[in-house]
Design a protein around this motif. Sequence first.
Motif, PDB file in Angstrom:
ATOM      1  N   GLN A 122       7.993  -8.917 -48.253  1.00  0.00           N
ATOM      2  CA  GLN A 122       6.545  -9.061 -48.267  1.00  0.00           C
ATOM      3  C   GLN A 122       6.068  -9.181 -49.709  1.00  0.00           C
ATOM      4  O   GLN A 122       6.365  -8.325 -50.533  1.00  0.00           O
TER       5      GLN A 122
ATOM      6  N   LEU B 160      -5.692  -9.044 -51.651  1.00  0.00           N
ATOM      7  CA  LEU B 160      -5.245  -8.346 -50.442  1.00  0.00           C
ATOM      8  C   LEU B 160      -5.643  -9.105 -49.181  1.00  0.00           C
ATOM      9  O   LEU B 160      -4.880  -9.145 -48.200  1.00  0.00           O
ATOM     10  N   LYS B 161      -6.812  -9.718 -49.204  1.00  0.00           N
ATOM     11  CA  LYS B 161      -7.255 -10.524 -48.059  1.00  0.00           C
ATOM     12  C   LYS B 161      -6.307 -11.695 -47.826  1.00  0.00           C
ATOM     13  O   LYS B 161      -5.862 -11.934 -46.696  1.00  0.00           O
TER      14      LYS B 161
ATOM     15  N   GLY C 290      -2.948 -10.545 -46.550  1.00  0.00           N
ATOM     16  CA  GLY C 290      -3.000 -10.173 -45.144  1.00  0.00           C
ATOM     17  C   GLY C 290      -3.041 -11.376 -44.233  1.00  0.00           C
ATOM     18  O   GLY C 290      -2.371 -11.412 -43.190  1.00  0.00           O
ATOM     19  N   GLU C 291      -3.832 -12.385 -44.611  1.00  0.00           N
ATOM     20  CA  GLU C 291      -3.923 -13.582 -43.784  1.00  0.00           C
ATOM     21  C   GLU C 291      -2.616 -14.374 -43.810  1.00  0.00           C
ATOM     22  O   GLU C 291      -2.216 -14.962 -42.800  1.00  0.00           O
TER      23      GLU C 291
ATOM     24  N   SER D 202       0.418 -13.147 -44.178  1.00  0.00           N
ATOM     25  CA  SER D 202       1.490 -12.441 -43.483  1.00  0.00           C
ATOM     26  C   SER D 202       1.218 -12.265 -41.999  1.00  0.00           C
ATOM     27  O   SER D 202       2.079 -11.819 -41.254  1.00  0.00           O
ATOM     28  N   ARG D 203      -0.008 -12.620 -41.578  1.00  0.00           N
ATOM     29  CA  ARG D 203      -0.367 -12.440 -40.173  1.00  0.00           C
ATOM     30  C   ARG D 203       0.439 -13.406 -39.313  1.00  0.00           C
ATOM     31  O   ARG D 203       0.487 -14.614 -39.584  1.00  0.00           O
TER      32      ARG D 203
END
Length: 258
Positions: A4, A240-241, A244-245, A247-248
């Motif tokens: 990640q 961070l946004k 997150g998007e 890795s979704r």
Amino acid sequence: MNSQPEIIAHRGGLWPGMSENTLEAFAAAHRAGVGWMETDVHASADGVLFAAHDADLDRIAERPHRIRDLPAVELDRIDLVAGGRLPRLNSLFDELPGARWNIDVKAPHSIGPMIRTIRTAGAEERVRLASFATSTLRHLRSGLPGIRTSAGTAETALFTLGALPGVPDRGLAPFPPGLDALQVPRSFKGMPVVTAGFVERAHAAGLLVHVWTVNDAAGMRALLDLGVDGLVTDDVMEGLKQLGEHSRPTDGPPENEE
């Protein structure tokens, strides 16, 4: 390699009412969920390391002094223009025990204090040391055998040559012990640095790729698509946004109906 990618808070990130490179900024980034903090250090007249990018106090405190010319107790009392005060590096280690630190050692006179501070704090596993200068990295690696470091400018250039025909993929020089990351800009003098081939060769050599300083959402997405391992950014929340998007998990194709 990390499965990640990570956000690395550049000077703690930029937050309303907080100066860069302050305990308040680093704590805000850590509360937001960032594990790695990026900072620079300069030693005071009496050899105490402070988190600061500039060698002088003109921009951040409107004071006509160099950090290296003032004792630590005087630096402790100086108010910064955007709020807060310069933190001592050992205080940051103490105040944020769960954070890890990517530290750029800016000047030769800070090498000895850097080695002493890490040894005293027992922080060897919590830091990655950086410098543009090969000589600085050589002294740091000698004083802290096996310490995690990024590549300096010359080391990165030698690795980059591995893209040329007839040159080994790892470049023209062996990696020193502890080297674990290439920390680079997206481009240099108009030429792209971070390409799919660059990332692929770095990973094949066991090296992480961290890119600085990336503050735009489109740039973050493009670099994450290339497979970089870290984005150094001032905009921690946007980073961070995007992370997150990216890795979704995407929805798979619909199942065939009977």
